[in-house]
Every structure is written in C-alpha cells, then in structure tokens.
Design a protein around this motif. Structure first.
Motif, PDB file in Angstrom:
ATOM      1  N   HIS A  26       0.460  -1.222   0.120  1.00  0.00           N
ATOM      2  CA  HIS A  26      -0.108   0.028  -0.024  1.00  0.00           C
ATOM      3  C   HIS A  26       1.212   1.545  -0.330  1.00  0.00           C
ATOM      4  CE1 HIS A  26      -3.245  -2.845   0.426  1.00  0.00           C
ATOM      5  NE2 HIS A  26      -2.914  -2.925   1.544  1.00  0.00           N
ATOM      6  N   GLY A  27       2.107   1.107  -0.329  1.00  0.00           N
ATOM      7  CA  GLY A  27       3.105   2.169  -0.326  1.00  0.00           C
ATOM      8  C   GLY A  27       3.329   2.943   0.645  1.00  0.00           C
ATOM      9  N   VAL A  28       2.721   3.827   1.410  1.00  0.00           N
ATOM     10  CA  VAL A  28       2.718   4.260   2.452  1.00  0.00           C
ATOM     11  C   VAL A  28       1.674   4.393   3.612  1.00  0.00           C
ATOM     12  CG1 VAL A  28       2.109   6.364   1.155  1.00  0.00           C
ATOM     13  CG2 VAL A  28       3.817   7.136   3.471  1.00  0.00           C
ATOM     14  N   LEU A  29       2.187   4.767   4.817  1.00  0.00           N
ATOM     15  CA  LEU A  29       1.158   4.780   6.208  1.00  0.00           C
ATOM     16  C   LEU A  29       1.666   5.862   7.163  1.00  0.00           C
ATOM     17  CD1 LEU A  29       0.199   1.114   6.490  1.00  0.00           C
ATOM     18  CD2 LEU A  29      -0.765   2.600   6.215  1.00  0.00           C
ATOM     19  N   VAL A  76       7.897   3.910   4.660  1.00  0.00           N
ATOM     20  CA  VAL A  76       7.258   3.132   3.364  1.00  0.00           C
ATOM     21  C   VAL A  76       8.664   2.367   3.457  1.00  0.00           C
ATOM     22  CG1 VAL A  76       7.134   5.064   1.766  1.00  0.00           C
ATOM     23  CG2 VAL A  76       9.841   4.832   2.554  1.00  0.00           C
ATOM     24  N   ILE A  77       9.022   0.884   2.859  1.00  0.00           N
ATOM     25  CA  ILE A  77       9.247  -0.277   2.996  1.00  0.00           C
ATOM     26  C   ILE A  77      10.165   0.591   2.115  1.00  0.00           C
ATOM     27  CG2 ILE A  77       9.150  -0.707   0.469  1.00  0.00           C
ATOM     28  CD1 ILE A  77       8.573  -3.135   3.547  1.00  0.00           C
ATOM     29  N   ASP A  78      11.928  -0.619   2.912  1.00  0.00           N
ATOM     30  CA  ASP A  78      12.870  -0.199   2.887  1.00  0.00           C
ATOM     31  C   ASP A  78      13.292  -1.725   1.702  1.00  0.00           C
ATOM     32  OD1 ASP A  78      15.489   0.773   2.177  1.00  0.00           O
ATOM     33  OD2 ASP A  78      16.142   1.323   4.092  1.00  0.00           O
ATOM     34  N   GLN A  79      14.509  -1.014   0.944  1.00  0.00           N
ATOM     35  CA  GLN A  79      15.415  -2.700   0.155  1.00  0.00           C
ATOM     36  C   GLN A  79      15.227  -3.458   0.921  1.00  0.00           C
ATOM     37  OE1 GLN A  79      14.894  -2.053  -2.829  1.00  0.00           O
ATOM     38  NE2 GLN A  79      15.285  -4.215  -3.521  1.00  0.00           N
ATOM     39  N   LEU A  80      15.814  -3.942   2.198  1.00  0.00           N
ATOM     40  CA  LEU A  80      15.183  -5.537   3.043  1.00  0.00           C
ATOM     41  C   LEU A  80      14.188  -5.609   3.234  1.00  0.00           C
ATOM     42  CD1 LEU A  80      17.293  -7.738   4.136  1.00  0.00           C
ATOM     43  CD2 LEU A  80      17.637  -6.661   5.972  1.00  0.00           C
ATOM     44  N   ALA A  82      11.579  -4.977   1.792  1.00  0.00           N
ATOM     45  CA  ALA A  82      10.884  -5.594   0.449  1.00  0.00           C
ATOM     46  C   ALA A  82      11.417  -6.645   0.122  1.00  0.00           C
ATOM     47  CB  ALA A  82      11.327  -4.233  -0.756  1.00  0.00           C
ATOM     48  N   GLU A  83      12.185  -7.301   0.108  1.00  0.00           N
ATOM     49  CA  GLU A  83      13.066  -7.925   0.393  1.00  0.00           C
ATOM     50  C   GLU A  83      12.360  -9.694   1.078  1.00  0.00           C
ATOM     51  OE1 GLU A  83      17.304  -7.864   0.279  1.00  0.00           O
ATOM     52  OE2 GLU A  83      17.369  -6.434  -2.097  1.00  0.00           O
ATOM     53  N   VAL A  84      12.526  -8.847   1.601  1.00  0.00           N
ATOM     54  CA  VAL A  84      11.699 -10.395   3.304  1.00  0.00           C
ATOM     55  C   VAL A  84      10.244  -9.586   3.335  1.00  0.00           C
ATOM     56  CG1 VAL A  84      10.928 -10.546   5.677  1.00  0.00           C
ATOM     57  CG2 VAL A  84      13.611  -9.352   5.374  1.00  0.00           C
ATOM     58  N   VAL A  85       9.559  -8.875   2.551  1.00  0.00           N
ATOM     59  CA  VAL A  85       8.098  -9.520   2.406  1.00  0.00           C
ATOM     60  C   VAL A  85       7.922 -10.497   1.063  1.00  0.00           C
ATOM     61  CG1 VAL A  85       6.171  -9.118   1.703  1.00  0.00           C
ATOM     62  CG2 VAL A  85       7.617  -7.077   3.351  1.00  0.00           C
ATOM     63  N   ALA A  86       9.147 -10.171  -0.010  1.00  0.00           N
ATOM     64  CA  ALA A  86       9.025 -11.042  -1.440  1.00  0.00           C
ATOM     65  C   ALA A  86       9.325 -12.438  -0.766  1.00  0.00           C
ATOM     66  CB  ALA A  86       9.605 -10.436  -2.604  1.00  0.00           C
ATOM     67  N   ALA A  87      10.385 -12.743  -0.013  1.00  0.00           N
ATOM     68  CA  ALA A  87      10.785 -13.934   0.200  1.00  0.00           C
ATOM     69  C   ALA A  87       9.786 -14.659   1.286  1.00  0.00           C
ATOM     70  CB  ALA A  87      11.742 -13.547   1.085  1.00  0.00           C
ATOM     71  N   PRO A  94      11.712  -8.382  -5.228  1.00  0.00           N
ATOM     72  CA  PRO A  94      11.818  -7.485  -6.006  1.00  0.00           C
ATOM     73  C   PRO A  94      13.251  -6.721  -6.885  1.00  0.00           C
ATOM     74  CG  PRO A  94      12.287  -7.043  -3.633  1.00  0.00           C
ATOM     75  CD  PRO A  94      12.236  -8.045  -3.939  1.00  0.00           C
ATOM     76  N   ARG A  95      13.764  -5.800  -7.576  1.00  0.00           N
ATOM     77  CA  ARG A  95      14.106  -5.138  -7.890  1.00  0.00           C
ATOM     78  C   ARG A  95      15.096  -5.136  -7.148  1.00  0.00           C
ATOM     79  NH1 ARG A  95      12.192  -1.698 -13.322  1.00  0.00           N
ATOM     80  NH2 ARG A  95      14.756  -0.276 -12.589  1.00  0.00           N
ATOM     81  N   ARG A  96      16.276  -4.223  -7.397  1.00  0.00           N
ATOM     82  CA  ARG A  96      17.493  -3.707  -6.209  1.00  0.00           C
ATOM     83  C   ARG A  96      17.078  -2.355  -5.912  1.00  0.00           C
ATOM     84  NH1 ARG A  96      23.948  -6.406  -8.408  1.00  0.00           N
ATOM     85  NH2 ARG A  96      22.520  -8.369  -8.140  1.00  0.00           N
ATOM     86  N   ASP A  97      16.066  -1.829  -6.937  1.00  0.00           N
ATOM     87  CA  ASP A  97      16.118  -0.512  -6.345  1.00  0.00           C
ATOM     88  C   ASP A  97      14.281  -0.050  -6.539  1.00  0.00           C
ATOM     89  OD1 ASP A  97      14.967  -0.204  -9.205  1.00  0.00           O
ATOM     90  OD2 ASP A  97      15.907   0.865 -10.442  1.00  0.00           O
ATOM     91  N   HIS A  98      13.743  -1.591  -6.472  1.00  0.00           N
ATOM     92  CA  HIS A  98      12.362  -1.129  -5.461  1.00  0.00           C
ATOM     93  C   HIS A  98      12.807   0.348  -4.503  1.00  0.00           C
ATOM     94  CE1 HIS A  98       8.571  -2.761  -5.212  1.00  0.00           C
ATOM     95  NE2 HIS A  98       8.405  -2.042  -4.115  1.00  0.00           N
ATOM     96  N   ALA A  99      13.201  -0.247  -3.604  1.00  0.00           N
ATOM     97  CA  ALA A  99      13.030   0.895  -2.148  1.00  0.00           C
ATOM     98  C   ALA A  99      12.815   2.306  -3.057  1.00  0.00           C
ATOM     99  CB  ALA A  99      13.418   0.474  -1.040  1.00  0.00           C
ATOM    100  N   ARG A 100      14.152   2.241  -3.419  1.00  0.00           N
ATOM    101  CA  ARG A 100      14.307   4.026  -3.807  1.00  0.00           C
ATOM    102  C   ARG A 100      13.259   4.467  -4.423  1.00  0.00           C
ATOM    103  NH1 ARG A 100      16.541   6.126  -8.629  1.00  0.00           N
ATOM    104  NH2 ARG A 100      16.974   4.080  -9.736  1.00  0.00           N
TER     105      ARG A 100
END
Length: 295
Positions: A26-29, A76-80, A82-87, A94-100
């Motif tokens: 959902h992007g941002v909370l 917002v989600i950070d890169q790590l 995002a990777e935890v959620v996907a795993a 996710p792409r390496r620049d997903h969080a950025r």
C-alpha cells in the motif's frame, strides 16, 4: 555467504510481518495509522518503528506543513523489508532499486494525500478489529491489484472470465468480518476534487464487473463532507443505481467518534438510516470468494 534476509528473519514478530506487508502493498502509512491499526499505544509503535528503521527494513520521511512545523513520520518499505516480504510470500525478489523508486514516488507524489486517506480508511477498520475479538479485516487489496486480470474470478470460471481485466478503478477492496457476518466491498475515497456526476459515472464500471464475475458487492463512497454526501444522495435518488451503493461522510463520522466499521453508512434506499458495515452483507449476491483464492 551471509544472507541479510535470513539474518533478520528471527528478529521479526508476526505484527512486524503484517506491517511490512502493508507497506509493500500500500505504499505509505503514517506512524499514527500504524499505531491505531496494530499497536496498543503510539509510544510502543514508535519504538518498534525505530527498531525496524535501524534494521533497514523500513524508511521514513516527514513532510513539512505549509504553515510551519511538520507532519508525523511517513513510513515506506526499505529494500531489505521488500526482500523479506517477497521471500515470505515465495515471490520473485524485488528489483534492487525497488525501495528507492517507491520512496521517491511518495516523497514527491501529488497523490500522497489521497493514498494516505485510502490507507487511513482501512487502518481504521484494522484498529477497530484490534480491540474487538469478533471483528476482522480479512482482506485488503490496493488499487493496482484490483485492476489485475483475474483478481475477482475463481479457478472454475471460464477462461474468458478469468482473463477479464476490470474497467473500473476502485481505491481499494476489503473483506470485513464481524460476529460471523462477512461483507466484501469496494471503496471510492472522495477528496471533493471531482464532479459528483463523475462519481456516479463510475458505477457503470462496477456494474460491468459484477455482471462478468457473477458476484455483487457493495460500493462504498467515503466522502469528505456531509454536504457533499447529501448532494450525492440526491443524484443517486434521481438515477437509482443498479448495484448496491452506500455513502458516508468523514467529517460527520469523525465528529461522532465513529469509524467505517460502525453505523455510518446510508444505502440510497435505506430511508436515511445509517447502517454498520457488516449490515451491508444484505446486499452481497453470488458468494464471497476471497480474491486471494482466485486463479
């Protein structure tokens, strides 16, 4: 090789995983929204968020107010994270620049206020359920998922139906359960920037969706003011909708200390009486399949 995803897994609680999943989807909370939805107090929430921030699972920013001062932290989600959620979902990383990209998107987005409003609707429901053992927000899907082909169809539907991509663009979909009653619903979050005729015009897309999937669920208009709700109800009275609709005004609900789970909803044919969200289950037709179970 040390895997940061594996290393951080043991430090996460079930609530952390829900929080990270919400940010991913959902992007941002804001910290206030997360506290209301998931934690017993704002202080407890802020302490946990600081820990997740130090672990580089979440990122944050704080918009400045035009009249001085600042808003609460927006997460917002950070890169790590995002990777935890996907795993955890057994999805492709996710792409390496997903969080950025996501962080830049929300810090500069003109739709930030709207997105926070939509997310606030659902976190209010989650907050109500947190303190009521008979209630649960069982499903919460964002706009992007609502638009995917097949989201609202099942494995037994014909191929043509399974491949159907909705023409309508809901701000969100939810499945609310309370004391044994469940109600799926779509949300249209109104900021007052569109003509009311545009809101009414959206119902044609929902009618097409329901005719295609063979199921009918209420469409909720969460309007920004009581005056706007009255005007929309007049329009709906002139042209009665062919699908279930209910309206509510945020300012009125807020002044009464009520959330979307409570008696704030008025169906066009309801005689002005306000219904609880669970009461709208009377308008559900053709089953309540969870989108998460769709093919």
């Amino acid at each position: 090789m040390d895997d940061p995803v594996l290393r951080v897994q043991s430090q996460l609680t079930g609530r952390d995983r829900v929080l990270l999943g919400w940010l991913y989807d959902h992007g941002v909370l804001t910290s206030f929204q997360l506290a209301n939805a998931l934690f017993p107090s704002l202080d407890f929430c802020q302490r946990r968020l600081r820990t997740l921030y130090r672990l580089r699972l979440v990122a944050r920013f704080r918009p400045q107010r035009a009249d001085g001062g600042s808003y609460p932290y927006h997460y917002v989600i950070d890169q790590l994270g995002a990777e935890v959620v996907a795993a955890g979902r057994d999805e492709r990383p996710p792409r390496r620049d997903h969080a950025r990209i996501e962080r830049r998107r929300w810090t500069s987005s003109r739709t930030l206020t709207h997105r926070l409003g939509v997310n606030g609707f659902f976190t209010q429901l989650a907050g109500y359920a947190r303190t009521d053992p008979g209630a649960e927000l069982s499903e919460w899907l964002p706009e992007a998922v609502c638009q995917r082909a097949g989201t609202f169809t099942g494995p037994d539907d014909p191929g043509l139906v399974r491949g159907y991509q909705p023409r309508v663009r809901p701000d969100g979909y939810g499945l609310w359960a309370e004391n044994g009653t469940t109600v799926p619903f779509f949300v249209e979050y109104d900021t007052g920037g569109e003509q009311l005729s545009v809101l009414v015009g959206k119902l044609a897309g929902y009618q097409e969706l329901f005719a295609t999937i063979g199921r009918v669920w209420p469409v909720l208009f969460w309007l920004h003011s009581a005056a706007r709700e009255r005007n929309l109800r007049r329009l709906l009275a002139d042209t009665p909708p062919r699908i279930p609709v209910a309206t509510s005004a945020r300012d009125q609900a807020l002044s009464a200390g009520l959330c979307p789970a409570e008696a704030v909803w008025v169906p066009p044919s309801g005689g002005g009486q306000r219904w609880r969200l669970a009461d709208l289950a009377a308008y559900v037709v053709g089953g309540q399949d969870l989108p998460g179970e769709a093919a």
